[in-house]
Write a protein that holds these residues in place. Structure first.
Motif, short mmCIF file in Angstrom:
data_model
loop_
_atom_site.label_atom_id
_atom_site.label_comp_id
_atom_site.label_asym_id
_atom_site.label_seq_id
_atom_site.Cartn_x
_atom_site.Cartn_y
_atom_site.Cartn_z
N CYS A 18 0.81 -1.23 0.00
CA CYS A 18 0.00 0.00 0.00
C CYS A 18 0.84 1.27 0.00
N ARG A 19 2.17 1.11 0.11
CA ARG A 19 3.10 2.25 0.14
C ARG A 19 2.92 3.13 1.36
N GLY A 20 2.29 2.60 2.42
CA GLY A 20 2.17 3.35 3.67
C GLY A 20 3.49 3.42 4.40
N LYS A 21 3.78 4.57 5.03
CA LYS A 21 5.06 4.78 5.70
C LYS A 21 4.90 4.59 7.20
N PHE A 22 5.80 3.81 7.80
CA PHE A 22 5.74 3.48 9.22
C PHE A 22 7.10 3.72 9.86
N CYS A 23 7.08 4.06 11.15
CA CYS A 23 8.33 4.16 11.90
C CYS A 23 8.82 2.75 12.23
N LEU A 24 10.06 2.64 12.72
CA LEU A 24 10.66 1.33 12.96
C LEU A 24 9.94 0.57 14.07
N ASP A 25 9.49 1.29 15.09
CA ASP A 25 8.79 0.62 16.20
C ASP A 25 7.46 0.04 15.74
N CYS A 26 6.73 0.79 14.93
CA CYS A 26 5.45 0.29 14.42
C CYS A 26 5.67 -0.88 13.46
N GLU A 27 6.71 -0.80 12.65
CA GLU A 27 6.97 -1.90 11.72
C GLU A 27 7.29 -3.19 12.47
N ARG A 28 8.05 -3.07 13.54
CA ARG A 28 8.37 -4.24 14.35
C ARG A 28 7.11 -4.81 14.99
N PHE A 29 6.21 -3.93 15.47
CA PHE A 29 4.96 -4.38 16.07
C PHE A 29 4.09 -5.09 15.03
N LEU A 30 4.06 -4.57 13.80
CA LEU A 30 3.26 -5.21 12.75
C LEU A 30 3.81 -6.59 12.39
N GLN A 31 5.14 -6.69 12.31
CA GLN A 31 5.76 -7.95 11.90
C GLN A 31 5.66 -9.02 12.99
N GLU A 32 5.81 -8.64 14.26
CA GLU A 32 5.92 -9.63 15.33
C GLU A 32 4.60 -9.91 16.05
N SER A 33 3.67 -8.95 16.05
CA SER A 33 2.46 -9.12 16.86
C SER A 33 1.17 -9.03 16.04
N LEU A 34 1.01 -7.94 15.29
CA LEU A 34 -0.27 -7.71 14.61
C LEU A 34 -0.41 -8.56 13.35
N HIS A 35 0.68 -8.72 12.59
CA HIS A 35 0.71 -9.54 11.37
C HIS A 35 -0.25 -9.02 10.30
N ASN A 36 -0.58 -7.75 10.37
CA ASN A 36 -1.42 -7.11 9.36
C ASN A 36 -0.97 -5.66 9.21
N CYS A 37 -1.13 -5.12 8.02
CA CYS A 37 -0.83 -3.72 7.80
C CYS A 37 -2.13 -2.92 7.92
N PRO A 38 -2.25 -1.99 8.87
CA PRO A 38 -3.51 -1.25 9.03
C PRO A 38 -3.85 -0.40 7.82
N ARG A 39 -2.86 0.08 7.12
CA ARG A 39 -3.12 0.89 5.92
C ARG A 39 -3.71 0.01 4.81
N CYS A 40 -3.19 -1.21 4.67
CA CYS A 40 -3.75 -2.13 3.68
C CYS A 40 -5.19 -2.49 4.02
N LEU A 41 -5.48 -2.72 5.30
CA LEU A 41 -6.84 -3.05 5.71
C LEU A 41 -7.78 -1.87 5.49
N GLU A 42 -7.27 -0.67 5.72
CA GLU A 42 -8.10 0.52 5.52
C GLU A 42 -8.46 0.69 4.04
N LEU A 43 -7.49 0.49 3.16
CA LEU A 43 -7.75 0.61 1.73
C LEU A 43 -8.67 -0.50 1.24
N ALA A 44 -8.52 -1.71 1.80
CA ALA A 44 -9.39 -2.82 1.40
C ALA A 44 -10.83 -2.56 1.83
N GLY A 45 -11.02 -1.89 2.98
CA GLY A 45 -12.36 -1.59 3.44
C GLY A 45 -13.05 -0.51 2.63
N GLN A 46 -12.28 0.31 1.94
CA GLN A 46 -12.86 1.37 1.11
C GLN A 46 -13.31 0.87 -0.25
#
Length: 370
Positions: free
Chosen positions: A341-369
């Motif tokens: 989705c070309r969304g920009k994230f800081c390093l802490d958020c990227e680590r949280f997405l990779q290790e815990s959430l396992h989803n990109c919130p920007r991708c989910l937001e675009l998919a919902g639109q």
């Protein structure tokens, strides 16, 4: 400074942050590049969500060495407790067990189970180191416990070893052939050096081998085993239905007899087995009476992220940092860009997405639109 000699401090590997570019100039590698190097996920990789893993821990006298703080045994105990907790967070449908070896024998600390509390309690007890380790005896115990596991489950052994020698009663290569016959994958993390027999063990069983440089490297080697190993491409297992139960949660004013960690107990809040009606205190677990695996739908969904991993993030080339798409903080810190989705994230958020959430919130937001 802290009561220690200078040579007892942590080794500062400043040279590891330097990298040569295409023009031959040295530059400092960013924190993101070091932490995410080599972690790109392969496309269309088949993985098994149900794992049966035995941890084999060396408790010989060599674990008393103090090249790790406070000792090899203390550092290993701390890391294995964290690994056991993370293992069930990442693999809620899997089972874990612990085997230790000392004085030339192997001892089973915990049975294969999906109860993280039992493993945490066993690993919280003080590690008593003595004698010599026996790799063959530990592998024989693990093989006898894993060879009866159904084909739909991954049979795995993770060896954390410290000693450079092993006191074995017979030919260890016969044991390696037995492990290979029963399709048991063995991986080794050594705290000192690479040993030939262990390299042969992992090569013949399809596992991985790592030699730890320091405390943080041991942790990173352990974290690599949280993700289920990829199924070899030449393997084409038959599809098999796995029977599981989704129990209902029951809460009563009066406590009713049930099971807590496999032991009888009176429970006011419990989960009732849909097959036999036996009550248990937690999920996921296995019914004590009818042995039906008991899970919930969130556990099943949580295991799915290994089959469709989060995409690769790339370093942003923009000189001016834009607000993070995750936390919204606008600062001068480094940014990474989602490859989808070309969304920009800081390093802490990227680590949280990779290790815990396992989803990109920007991708989910675009998919919902859409």
């Amino acid at each position: 400074m802290d009561g220690r000699n200078r040579w007892e401090g942590d080794l500062s590997r400043t040279w590891e942050s330097l990298k040569e570019d295409e023009e031959g100039r040295l530059g400092v590698v960013g924190r993101r590049q070091q932490s995410r190097a080599g972690q790109e996920q392969e496309a269309a990789v088949r993985r098994n969500m149900i794992r049966y893993l035995y941890l084999v821990v060396d408790m010989s006298h060599s674990m008393g060495m103090r090249d790790f703080r406070p000792s090899r045994a203390g550092a290993t105990q701390q890391l294995l407790k964290d690994f056991a907790t993370r293992f069930f967070t990442q693999n809620p449908l899997s089972n874990l067990g612990v085997i230790c070896t000392h004085d030339g024998v192997a001892e089973k600390l915990t049975d294969l189970s999906g109860n993280p509390r039992a493993h945490a309690e066993a690993l919280s007890q003080k590690f008593t180191t003595s004698g010599e380790a026996s790799l063959q005896n530990a592998l024989e115990v693990a093989c006898s416990l894993l060879k009866g596991i159904p084909d739909y489950g991954n049979r795995e052994v993770l060896v954390v070893f410290s000693s450079l020698t092993s006191r074995d009663p017979a030919d260890i290569f016969a044991t390696i052939d037995k492990l290979r016959k029963h399709k048991i994958r063995v991986s080794v993390i050594h705290l000192a050096a690479e040993v030939h027999v262990m390299r042969s063990l992992v090569d013949k069983t399809g596992g991985s081998f790592g030699v730890a440089r320091d405390f943080q490297h041991v942790k990173s080697l352990l974290m690599e085993h949280l993700v289920p190993p990829a199924t070899p491409p030449q393997t084409d297992p038959d599809a098999e239905m796995v029977l599981m139960g989704f129990p209902s949660r029951i809460q009563q004013a009066d406590a009713v007899l049930g099971y807590d960690s496999g032991a009888p107990a009176f429970l006011s809040v419990a989960f009732e087995c849909p097959r036999c009606g036996t009550r248990t205190s937690e999920l996921p677990s296995t019914c004590v009476v009818c042995t039906l695996p008991l899970i919930s739908s969130p556990h099943l969904a949580q295991s799915y992220h290994h089959l469709s991993p989060l995409g690769v993030f790339h370093t942003s080339d923009e000189e001016t940092a834009s607000p993070c798409a995750g936390c919204g903080v606008d600062g001068p810190s480094e940014r990474v860009v989602c490859g989808k989705c070309r969304g920009k994230f800081c390093l802490d958020c990227e680590r949280f997405l990779q290790e815990s959430l396992h989803n990109c919130p920007r991708c989910l937001e675009l998919a919902g639109q859409c």
